[in-house]
Scaffold this motif. Structure first.
Motif, PDB file in Angstrom:
ATOM      1  N   TYR A  26       0.656  -1.308  -0.007  1.00 38.96           N
ATOM      2  CA  TYR A  26      -0.091   0.007   0.204  1.00 38.96           C
ATOM      3  C   TYR A  26       0.975   1.305  -0.104  1.00 38.96           C
ATOM      4  CZ  TYR A  26      -3.949   2.985   1.541  1.00 38.96           C
ATOM      5  OH  TYR A  26      -5.255   3.795   1.392  1.00 38.96           O
ATOM      6  N   SER A  27       2.303   1.234   0.605  1.00 43.41           N
ATOM      7  CA  SER A  27       2.912   2.257   0.717  1.00 43.41           C
ATOM      8  C   SER A  27       3.556   2.812  -0.557  1.00 43.41           C
ATOM      9  CB  SER A  27       4.017   2.035   1.740  1.00 43.41           C
ATOM     10  OG  SER A  27       4.864   1.130   1.000  1.00 43.41           O
ATOM     11  N   ILE A  28       3.575   1.870  -1.483  1.00 44.21           N
ATOM     12  CA  ILE A  28       4.152   2.194  -2.831  1.00 44.21           C
ATOM     13  C   ILE A  28       2.894   3.252  -3.612  1.00 44.21           C
ATOM     14  CG2 ILE A  28       4.459   1.242  -5.280  1.00 44.21           C
ATOM     15  CD1 ILE A  28       5.493  -1.159  -3.793  1.00 44.21           C
ATOM     16  N   GLU A  29       1.632   3.020  -3.416  1.00 44.21           N
ATOM     17  CA  GLU A  29       0.544   3.843  -4.090  1.00 44.21           C
ATOM     18  C   GLU A  29       0.145   5.198  -3.340  1.00 44.21           C
ATOM     19  OE1 GLU A  29      -0.143   3.198  -7.090  1.00 44.21           O
ATOM     20  OE2 GLU A  29       1.109   1.247  -7.309  1.00 44.21           O
ATOM     21  N   ASN A  30       0.506   4.845  -1.918  1.00 40.62           N
ATOM     22  CA  ASN A  30      -0.044   5.843  -1.020  1.00 40.62           C
ATOM     23  C   ASN A  30       0.794   6.441   0.077  1.00 40.62           C
ATOM     24  OD1 ASN A  30      -3.347   5.612  -1.614  1.00 40.62           O
ATOM     25  ND2 ASN A  30      -2.382   3.480  -1.581  1.00 40.62           N
ATOM     26  N   PRO A  31       2.227   6.998  -0.290  1.00 39.84           N
ATOM     27  CA  PRO A  31       3.205   7.347   0.427  1.00 39.84           C
ATOM     28  C   PRO A  31       2.694   8.537   1.588  1.00 39.84           C
ATOM     29  CG  PRO A  31       3.444   8.483  -1.683  1.00 39.84           C
ATOM     30  CD  PRO A  31       2.231   7.473  -1.795  1.00 39.84           C
ATOM     31  N   ASP A  32       1.685   9.303   1.116  1.00 37.77           N
ATOM     32  CA  ASP A  32       1.473  10.498   2.033  1.00 37.77           C
ATOM     33  C   ASP A  32       1.016   9.870   3.441  1.00 37.77           C
ATOM     34  OD1 ASP A  32       1.201  11.413  -0.869  1.00 37.77           O
ATOM     35  OD2 ASP A  32       0.783  13.110   0.186  1.00 37.77           O
ATOM     36  N   VAL A  33      -0.031   8.934   3.450  1.00 35.29           N
ATOM     37  CA  VAL A  33      -0.540   8.478   4.821  1.00 35.29           C
ATOM     38  C   VAL A  33       0.213   8.067   5.746  1.00 35.29           C
ATOM     39  CG1 VAL A  33      -1.336   6.243   3.984  1.00 35.29           C
ATOM     40  CG2 VAL A  33      -2.594   7.474   5.568  1.00 35.29           C
ATOM     41  N   TYR A  34       1.468   7.429   5.088  1.00 36.25           N
ATOM     42  CA  TYR A  34       2.511   6.752   5.886  1.00 36.25           C
ATOM     43  C   TYR A  34       3.388   7.965   6.607  1.00 36.25           C
ATOM     44  CZ  TYR A  34       1.643   2.348   3.916  1.00 36.25           C
ATOM     45  OH  TYR A  34       0.949   1.056   3.607  1.00 36.25           O
ATOM     46  N   ILE A  35       3.531   9.049   6.105  1.00 35.46           N
ATOM     47  CA  ILE A  35       4.345  10.173   6.522  1.00 35.46           C
ATOM     48  C   ILE A  35       3.678  10.439   7.692  1.00 35.46           C
ATOM     49  CG2 ILE A  35       5.371  12.236   6.253  1.00 35.46           C
ATOM     50  CD1 ILE A  35       6.956   9.729   5.085  1.00 35.46           C
ATOM     51  N   GLN A  36       2.050  10.717   7.359  1.00 33.60           N
ATOM     52  CA  GLN A  36       1.050  11.433   8.562  1.00 33.60           C
ATOM     53  C   GLN A  36       1.018  10.543   9.524  1.00 33.60           C
ATOM     54  OE1 GLN A  36      -2.711  12.348   6.739  1.00 33.60           O
ATOM     55  NE2 GLN A  36      -3.477  11.914   8.663  1.00 33.60           N
ATOM     56  N   SER A  37       0.867   9.157   9.569  1.00 35.29           N
ATOM     57  CA  SER A  37       0.686   8.621  10.716  1.00 35.29           C
ATOM     58  C   SER A  37       1.735   7.926  11.366  1.00 35.29           C
ATOM     59  CB  SER A  37      -0.219   7.254  10.108  1.00 35.29           C
ATOM     60  OG  SER A  37      -0.565   6.513  11.402  1.00 35.29           O
ATOM     61  N   ASN A  38       2.750   7.358  10.284  1.00 35.06           N
ATOM     62  CA  ASN A  38       4.041   6.797  10.999  1.00 35.06           C
ATOM     63  C   ASN A  38       5.179   7.879  11.430  1.00 35.06           C
ATOM     64  OD1 ASN A  38       2.444   4.825   9.965  1.00 35.06           O
ATOM     65  ND2 ASN A  38       3.945   3.725   8.895  1.00 35.06           N
ATOM     66  N   ILE A  39       5.347   8.624  10.778  1.00 30.71           N
ATOM     67  CA  ILE A  39       6.305   9.957  11.277  1.00 30.71           C
ATOM     68  C   ILE A  39       5.747  11.091  12.127  1.00 30.71           C
ATOM     69  CG2 ILE A  39       7.925  11.464  10.343  1.00 30.71           C
ATOM     70  CD1 ILE A  39       8.716   8.840   9.716  1.00 30.71           C
ATOM     71  N   THR A  40       4.590  11.979  11.477  1.00 30.51           N
ATOM     72  CA  THR A  40       4.021  12.828  12.246  1.00 30.51           C
ATOM     73  C   THR A  40       3.454  12.387  13.351  1.00 30.51           C
ATOM     74  OG1 THR A  40       3.886  14.266  10.152  1.00 30.51           O
ATOM     75  CG2 THR A  40       2.685  14.905  12.188  1.00 30.51           C
ATOM     76  N   GLY A  41       2.529  11.246  13.346  1.00 32.98           N
ATOM     77  CA  GLY A  41       2.053  10.714  14.353  1.00 32.98           C
ATOM     78  C   GLY A  41       2.704  10.245  15.634  1.00 32.98           C
ATOM     79  N   PHE A  42       3.885   9.495  15.290  1.00 31.56           N
ATOM     80  CA  PHE A  42       4.965   8.965  16.322  1.00 31.56           C
ATOM     81  C   PHE A  42       5.444  10.097  16.814  1.00 31.56           C
ATOM     82  CE2 PHE A  42       8.639   6.775  17.645  1.00 31.56           C
ATOM     83  CZ  PHE A  42       8.097   5.999  18.612  1.00 31.56           C
ATOM     84  N   PHE A  43       5.915  11.138  16.049  1.00 31.06           N
ATOM     85  CA  PHE A  43       6.482  12.528  16.776  1.00 31.06           C
ATOM     86  C   PHE A  43       5.381  12.888  17.770  1.00 31.06           C
ATOM     87  CE2 PHE A  43       6.466  17.351  16.651  1.00 31.06           C
ATOM     88  CZ  PHE A  43       7.780  17.432  16.975  1.00 31.06           C
ATOM     89  N   ASN A  44       4.153  13.111  17.351  1.00 31.13           N
ATOM     90  CA  ASN A  44       3.389  13.691  18.650  1.00 31.13           C
ATOM     91  C   ASN A  44       3.269  12.956  19.793  1.00 31.13           C
ATOM     92  OD1 ASN A  44       2.771  15.621  16.442  1.00 31.13           O
ATOM     93  ND2 ASN A  44       0.754  14.592  15.991  1.00 31.13           N
ATOM     94  N   ILE A  45       3.260  11.557  19.553  1.00 30.67           N
ATOM     95  CA  ILE A  45       3.400  10.565  20.666  1.00 30.67           C
ATOM     96  C   ILE A  45       4.655  10.854  21.491  1.00 30.67           C
ATOM     97  CG2 ILE A  45       3.611   8.135  21.395  1.00 30.67           C
ATOM     98  CD1 ILE A  45       0.884   9.026  20.552  1.00 30.67           C
ATOM     99  N   LEU A  46       5.627  11.056  21.205  1.00 28.00           N
ATOM    100  CA  LEU A  46       7.133  11.191  21.513  1.00 28.00           C
ATOM    101  C   LEU A  46       7.175  12.728  22.275  1.00 28.00           C
ATOM    102  CD1 LEU A  46       9.610  10.103  18.998  1.00 28.00           C
ATOM    103  CD2 LEU A  46       9.167   8.881  21.083  1.00 28.00           C
TER     104      LEU A  46
END
Length: 339
Positions: A98-118
């Motif tokens: 899914y990440s090949i076709e929909n990269p934006d959501v991975y940055i939003q959830s997995n990077i920005t989201g995890f940063f917010n948890i930290l």
């Protein structure tokens, strides 16, 4: 080895997800207070997420908040209000393909989201942050079994790159702000109420739809794909034992594999699933098979060394695939009322 403390508040992101549901249930069964967060997105059948959520909401000590971890203000407000002692971040956009076709959501959830948890853990200090990484960080490593000390700077999918980023971010926050943090590299988790985007679930769907299954190994049985399939109860047991085992010392950050340490050929796994569905239905099940080239981003083998986990908490996953897949098949046939 149960050191869970019912007086502590456990915050679990992705609580309506596959692993999140089973972990939340296990904590609630031991009278712990659980704050569950999930954005209930439609990446896969949202009805399955609501089925899990409805089961959790039968517990008095469960509080559910529908939100996205990429919403920083809401996350900070939740930490301020509930002051969690232990945080388990399982919310993420999953899936390699899914990440090949929909990269934006991975940055939003997995990077920005995890940063917010930290950031929330920094502002409202916690006893322990446990977060989901993935076996995908090992990329196309040839050396097996994969060990936590292996070089993991060659991800072959954006999903893997985001998970490696999570480990680096947690390492940094742990170093700078003394946040005890543990990353868990999960290896192909399966079981009842699992994710419909996973291969075993899709194979079952295709069979009942009268469609062939696609096997991405070029039909090469000698060099078949290997996967370290790990039953969900083993994953949850490992997490539970680690919750009260936060890293100590100068660097309060650890990373562990949680895998079955017993990789199976994909074709063996498929044959075992056919047998499990046959048992559940009382008739023979055989999949029609189409062989295709391996998909970009997929890796040929996953194989976990679990020695570090065993040393830390005295546990390693051991559920055999015939037992785990039978539980999945029994659930699937019952849940979807198949005949």
């Amino acid at each position: 080895m149960n050191q869970l403390n019912p007086k502590k508040v456990y915050l679990i992101t992705g609580a309506a997800g596959f692993i999140g549901y089973f972990l939340s249930k296990k904590l609630l069964d031991q009278d712990c207070m659980v704050i569950g967060i999930d954005n209930m997105n439609d990446y896969y059948d949202v009805n399955l997420k609501y089925t899990r959520l409805n089961l959790l909401e039968t517990y008095d000590k469960f509080t559910f908040i529908k939100c996205d971890i990429s919403d920083k203000d809401t996350i900070l407000n939740i930490f301020e209000e509930y002051k969690p002692n232990i945080v388990v971040n399982l919310a993420a956009q999953a899936g390699v393909r899914y990440s090949i076709e929909n990269p934006d959501v991975y940055i939003q959830s997995n990077i920005t989201g995890f940063f917010n948890i930290l950031e929330a853990c920094r502002r409202y200090p916690v006893d322990h942050l446990v977060y989901a990484s993935s076996s995908s960080v090992y990329g196309a490593n040839k050396k097996v079994p994969f060990e936590e000390t292996d070089f993991v700077d060659n991800p072959v999918s954006l999903y893997a790159a985001t998970k490696k980023s999570n480990e680096l971010m947690a390492h940094t926050y742990s170093h700078l702000y003394k946040i005890p943090a543990t990353g868990l590299r999960f290896f192909t988790v399966y079981g009842p109420m699992g994710r419909p985007d996973m291969a075993y679930f899709g194979f079952s769907d295709n069979y009942f739809a009268g469609e062939p299954i696609k096997i991405f190994n070029n039909g090469d049985f000698e060099n078949d794909l290997y996967r370290d399939f790990t039953y969900v109860d083993d994953i949850v047991e490992g997490i539970e034992r680690l919750l009260s085992n936060s890293p100590t010392g100068d660097l309060q950050h650890k990373v562990y594999n949680i895998g079955n340490n017993n990789p199976e050929k994909l074709m063996v796994f498929i044959g075992t699933l056919e047998k499990a569905l046959s048992n559940a239905l009382g008739r023979e099940v055989l999949f029609e098979k189409i062989y295709e080239p391996i998909v970009p981003g997929d890796v040929p083998a996953t194989y976990a060394s679990t020695e570090s986990l065993q040393r830390a908490v005295g546990f390693k996953p051991e559920t055999p695939i015939d037992e785990g897949l039978q539980k999945f098949a029994d659930w699937y046939v019952g849940y979807y009322q198949k005949k």
